[in-house]
Design a protein around this motif. Structure first.
Motif, PDB file in Angstrom:
ATOM      1  N   ASN A   1       0.830  -1.205   0.000  1.00 55.25           N
ATOM      2  CA  ASN A   1       0.000   0.000   0.000  1.00 55.25           C
ATOM      3  C   ASN A   1       0.868   1.260   0.000  1.00 55.25           C
ATOM      4  OD1 ASN A   1      -2.369   1.463  -0.083  1.00 55.25           O
ATOM      5  ND2 ASN A   1      -2.751   1.314   2.121  1.00 55.25           N
TER       6      ASN A   1
ATOM      7  N   GLY B 125      -5.862  -4.935   0.333  1.00 49.88           N
ATOM      8  CA  GLY B 125      -5.642  -5.563   1.623  1.00 49.88           C
ATOM      9  C   GLY B 125      -4.560  -6.633   1.635  1.00 49.88           C
TER      10      GLY B 125
ATOM     11  N   GLN C  71      -1.966  -7.183   4.595  1.00 46.13           N
ATOM     12  CA  GLN C  71      -2.493  -6.235   5.586  1.00 46.13           C
ATOM     13  C   GLN C  71      -1.816  -6.404   6.944  1.00 46.13           C
ATOM     14  OE1 GLN C  71      -5.113  -3.757   5.063  1.00 46.13           O
ATOM     15  NE2 GLN C  71      -4.071  -3.062   6.904  1.00 46.13           N
TER      16      GLN C  71
ATOM     17  N   ASP D 248       0.103  -3.455   8.791  1.00 45.26           N
ATOM     18  CA  ASP D 248      -0.349  -3.057  10.131  1.00 45.26           C
ATOM     19  C   ASP D 248       0.816  -3.033  11.127  1.00 45.26           C
ATOM     20  OD1 ASP D 248      -2.956  -2.782   9.238  1.00 45.26           O
ATOM     21  OD2 ASP D 248      -3.636  -4.708  10.069  1.00 45.26           O
TER      22      ASP D 248
END
Length: 160
Positions: free
Chosen positions: A100, A130, A133, A137
């Protein structure tokens, strides 16, 4: 999509060609410089593009210097920014799909303009869904922990 673009003097001609290509493909471009071959410091431009993304003024960014390394390092110092060095289509796609990343960086002395166009196309036509992810995170969590600690240290130091 609104794209922020910037380079140092080593990437000026490359940036101009990429900017035209991005516009020809229907995107709005915000040019953060440089505007000539006169020497400038790449962190200044990288920070401007990173800040514009952070503030929602542009959706993605493209940064160019001689190798792409300097602007990548500089942009990644800005909180919340994920910049990826890309010199091929696969890494450009993965920058978005796996990480991302909001910014790609390229080296004008490393790849040619035609390859650069393919890299940019791959990045702009890939969309985060996603993938990885959990890993992203973890990066975001560590960054938040670090900046929380830094704010606390600064506040404590100001009181002493």
């Amino acid at each position: 999509m609104k794209i922020g673009i910037g380079s140092d003097h080593n990437g000026f001609e490359f940036k101009e060609a990429i900017k035209k290509y991005v516009e020809e493909n229907g995107h709005e471009v915000v040019d953060f410089g440089c505007y000539s071959k006169d020497a400038i410091d790449y962190p200044d431009v990288a920070f401007q593009v990173a800040e514009a993304i952070s503030q929602g003024k542009v959706e993605r960014g493209i940064l160019i210097c001689g190798t792409g390394i300097g602007v990548c390092i500089a942009a990644n110092k800005y909180p919340g920014i994920r910049a990826a060095l890309t010199h091929d289509v696969y890494s450009a796609e993965r920058a978005q799909l796996s990480n991302n990343a909001q910014i790609i960086t390229m080296g004008a002395k490393i790849i040619g303009i035609e390859v650069g166009k393919k890299v940019v196309s791959a990045f702009l036509n890939s969309h985060w869904a996603g993938g990885s992810q959990r890993k992203v995170d973890k990066i975001v969590k560590k960054e938040r922990e670090f900046f929380k600690d830094q704010r606390m240290d600064t506040a404590e130091n100001a009181c002493h």
